[in-house]
Design an enzyme around this catalytic site. Structure first.
Site, mmCIF file in Angstrom:
data_model
loop_
_atom_site.group_PDB
_atom_site.id
_atom_site.type_symbol
_atom_site.label_atom_id
_atom_site.label_comp_id
_atom_site.label_asym_id
_atom_site.label_seq_id
_atom_site.Cartn_x
_atom_site.Cartn_y
_atom_site.Cartn_z
ATOM 1 N N SER A 128 0.823 -1.207 0.000
ATOM 2 C CA SER A 128 0.000 0.000 0.000
ATOM 3 C C SER A 128 0.856 1.255 0.000
ATOM 4 O O SER A 128 1.941 1.288 0.573
ATOM 5 C CB SER A 128 -0.911 0.038 1.218
ATOM 6 O OG SER A 128 -1.659 1.241 1.191
ATOM 7 N N LYS A 182 -4.402 -6.814 3.390
ATOM 8 C CA LYS A 182 -4.405 -5.673 2.447
ATOM 9 C C LYS A 182 -5.828 -5.357 1.993
ATOM 10 O O LYS A 182 -6.204 -4.192 1.845
ATOM 11 C CB LYS A 182 -3.515 -5.973 1.232
ATOM 12 C CG LYS A 182 -3.562 -4.876 0.149
ATOM 13 C CD LYS A 182 -3.058 -3.557 0.685
ATOM 14 C CE LYS A 182 -3.252 -2.298 -0.116
ATOM 15 N NZ LYS A 182 -3.688 -2.231 -1.441
ATOM 16 N N HIS A 185 -7.441 -3.528 4.756
ATOM 17 C CA HIS A 185 -6.869 -2.173 4.710
ATOM 18 C C HIS A 185 -7.649 -1.324 3.704
ATOM 19 O O HIS A 185 -8.049 -0.193 3.990
ATOM 20 C CB HIS A 185 -5.387 -2.242 4.320
ATOM 21 C CG HIS A 185 -4.794 -0.924 3.884
ATOM 22 N ND1 HIS A 185 -5.046 -0.376 2.631
ATOM 23 C CD2 HIS A 185 -4.006 -0.040 4.524
ATOM 24 C CE1 HIS A 185 -4.427 0.785 2.542
ATOM 25 N NE2 HIS A 185 -3.786 1.015 3.669
ATOM 26 N N ASN A 186 -7.891 -1.875 2.552
ATOM 27 C CA ASN A 186 -8.610 -1.113 1.532
ATOM 28 C C ASN A 186 -10.069 -0.886 1.925
ATOM 29 O O ASN A 186 -10.624 0.176 1.639
ATOM 30 C CB ASN A 186 -8.535 -1.822 0.174
ATOM 31 C CG ASN A 186 -7.206 -1.583 -0.511
ATOM 32 O OD1 ASN A 186 -6.200 -1.294 0.146
ATOM 33 N ND2 ASN A 186 -7.178 -1.701 -1.821
ATOM 34 N N GLU A 189 -9.991 1.859 4.165
ATOM 35 C CA GLU A 189 -9.726 3.046 3.321
ATOM 36 C C GLU A 189 -11.052 3.573 2.735
ATOM 37 O O GLU A 189 -11.298 4.786 2.745
ATOM 38 C CB GLU A 189 -8.751 2.625 2.205
ATOM 39 C CG GLU A 189 -8.500 3.620 1.108
ATOM 40 C CD GLU A 189 -7.618 3.008 0.003
ATOM 41 O OE1 GLU A 189 -6.533 2.479 0.314
ATOM 42 O OE2 GLU A 189 -8.035 3.033 -1.179
HETATM 43 C C1 6PG Z 1 -3.171 1.434 -1.652
HETATM 44 C C2 6PG Z 1 -4.467 1.634 -2.381
HETATM 45 C C3 6PG Z 1 -4.450 1.016 -3.734
HETATM 46 C C4 6PG Z 1 -5.567 1.430 -4.687
HETATM 47 C C5 6PG Z 1 -6.869 1.774 -4.037
HETATM 48 C C6 6PG Z 1 -7.896 2.276 -5.023
HETATM 49 O O1 6PG Z 1 -3.254 0.810 -0.597
HETATM 50 O O2 6PG Z 1 -2.142 1.899 -2.100
HETATM 51 O O3 6PG Z 1 -5.462 1.030 -1.630
HETATM 52 O O4 6PG Z 1 -4.422 -0.361 -3.538
HETATM 53 O O5 6PG Z 1 -5.150 2.551 -5.369
HETATM 54 O O6 6PG Z 1 -7.352 0.684 -3.357
HETATM 55 O O7 6PG Z 1 -8.976 1.422 -5.015
HETATM 56 P P1 6PG Z 1 -10.347 1.747 -5.686
HETATM 57 O O8 6PG Z 1 -10.087 2.022 -7.122
HETATM 58 O O9 6PG Z 1 -11.150 0.498 -5.484
HETATM 59 O O10 6PG Z 1 -10.894 2.928 -4.968
#
Ligand code: 6PG
Length: 474
Positions: A128, A182, A185-186, A189
């Site tokens: 990430s 991960k 994590h997302n 996010e």
């Molecule tokens: C990271 C981000 C990466 C990704 C996003 C975008 O951890 O660096 O999470 O993995 O850019 O997840 O995801 P979406 O396009 O689903 O919003």
């Protein structure tokens, strides 16, 4: 010379990871399906370290010292499988194949098992931090065998972000554990971003504040408990002015959020595990709602909003929104941590949850000051929920009246706050002594003889609803 590690797939993430490795003193073999990319990397950045470019996969594999360490950075799904298939016959026992893409953890489990059959290690590593993280220090979440980590770990720990001298990289657990973490994590996010978006919406519509003023508010918040990468860049984005029109950048963007799927996977997996990740789910659905313009246009014409909108005192309101945001954010993390704990138990991964907070403190998208507090919470005990860990319990208790005022205000004003509202409902759901789930059980027993348990004795029971309503032991 033989290279210490190889990277295949040199789009921006692979390219930056390769450069990061080289800048940290590792010799890096390079491969890309179209060799032009390999050549341009060497031309532009060849002076950053030792690169060994290869045009064919065979040359690439031959350029590596053994056991080989090969990082794959291609599109998740079919393209990853294709690269693995091509590599397998060229590799030797003990070699390590590392998938640094956003793979689904179930694919990683399948690939790990398949490569193990060939005597090879397969490591699914979550990475990430976007482009910049890959180059300057990402947060890395590697799964796979302990044995593979012994060879790979020191390199990854060196190229990862460092916080207080601790690398943002740790062996998460066997097979798909790294990619699972991960994925969560997302998911967090997504929730984090949705909460920020709701805070923005409340402040903008509730106070009539301009994007410029809002940029200021978020910048201030970034010096307190909410300090995080996402709050920091919210201030940047809100403060940005569109060059073409001279209006606020946020006002020229189409209001339909997209996604590549990791948030959706988090929710799907949570449903399978039976873990209520309501904040992440609402965040994912809010993106979906935004992306249905036909329905939205129809609803804008057909559906009335509230007659009168409550007035808000500016200073109190801003402070309330900040506290509501913080409390809801704690809920999102609590839920994500529950999901990791559930998967860890289900798959026998033995994930150290405190260590996950440690490696998310730097490099990654959700990096935030309060991850230090999560780390500490797990150091002292293993709380039943992050919400009951003393630090967070007190912080949320301090903010709960604000949280309630904000959710009530949003409902009265007709401002949609699915993540704020569902997080508060989750908080109240957890702390409620008697939930109406008892009625649900009663109804299930009535129409389908699904049985229930009693508060006063052991066993499973059924009431003969269509007969004399006698209770029988099931
Ligand atoms: C990271 C981000 C990466 C990704 C996003 C975008 O951890 O660096 O999470 O993995 O850019 O997840 O995801 P979406 O396009 O689903 O919003």
């Amino acid at each position: 010379t033989q290279a210490q590690i190889g990277v295949t797939g040199l789009a921006v993430m692979g390219r930056n990871l390769a450069r990061n490795l080289a800048r940290n003193g590792f010799s890096v073999a390079l491969h890309n399906r179209t060799p032009a990319r390999t050549r341009s990397l060497v031309e532009e950045h060849g002076d950053e370290g030792v690169f060994v470019p290869a045009e064919s996969v065979a040359d690439f594999v031959a350029a590596l010292e053994r056991p080989r360490r090969i990082v794959i950075m291609v599109k998740a799904g079919g393209p990853t499988d294709a690269v693995i298939e091509e590599l397998i016959p060229l590799l030797d026992e003990g070699d390590i194949v590392i998938d640094c893409g956003n793979a689904h953890f179930a694919d990683t489990r399948r690939r790990e098992a398949a490569l193990r059959e060939h005597g090879l290690h397969f490591v699914g590593a979550g990475v990430s931090g976007g482009e910049e993280g890959a180059l300057l220090g990402p947060s890395i979440m590697p799964g796979g065998s302990k044995e593979s980590y012994a060879t790979l770990g020191p390199m990854f720990e060196k190229i990862a972000a460092q916080v207080d001298g601790t690398p943002c990289c740790v062996h998460v657990g066997p097979d798909g554990a790294g990619h699972f973490v991960k994925m969560v994590h997302n998911g967090i996010e997504y929730a984090d971003m949705q909460l920020i978006a709701e805070a923005y919406h409340l402040l903008r519509d509730g106070l009539g504040a301009s994007p410029k003023e809002l940029a200021q508010i978020f910048a201030e918040w970034n010096s307190g408990d909410l300090e995080s990468f996402l709050i920091e860049i919210t201030a940047e984005v809100l403060g940005h002015v569109d060059a073409a029109t001279g209006t606020a950048f946020v006002d020229v963007i189409v209001d339909q959020a997209e996604q590549k799927g990791t948030g959706r996977w988090t929710v799907q997996t949570a449903l399978d595990l039976g873990v209520p990740v309501t904040g992440i789910a609402e965040a994912t659905f809010a993106r979906a709602l935004s992306a249905h313009p036909e329905q939205r246009v129809a609803a804008q014409k057909a559906l009335p909003g509230p007659g009168s909108v409550p007035q808000a005192d500016r200073e109190t309101f801003v402070d309330d929104v900040r506290k509501a945001l913080y409390a809801s954010k704690v809920v999102a993390y609590a839920q994500g941590y529950d999901q990791m704990a559930a998967a860890s138990a289900e798959y026998g991964w033995d994930i150290d949850l405190g260590a996950m907070a440690t490696i998310w403190r730097g490099g990654c998208i959700i990096r935030a000051r309060f991850l230090d507090r999560i780390k500490e919470s797990y150091e002292h005990e293993r709380p039943e929920s992050l919400l009951v860990a003393p630090y967070f319990r007190d912080a949320v208790a301090e903010g709960q009246e604000s949280w309630r005022r904000i959710v009530a205000h949003a409902a009265k004003a007709g401002i949609p706050t699915p993540a704020f509202s569902s997080s508060l409902a989750y908080y109240d759901g957890l702390r409620t002594e008697r939930l109406p789930a008892s009625l649900i059980q009663g109804l299930r027993d009535f129409f389908g003889a699904h049985t229930y348990r009693r508060v006063d004795k052991e066993g499973t029971f059924h009431t003969m609803w269509s007969e004399d309503r006698r209770e029988v032991e099931a």
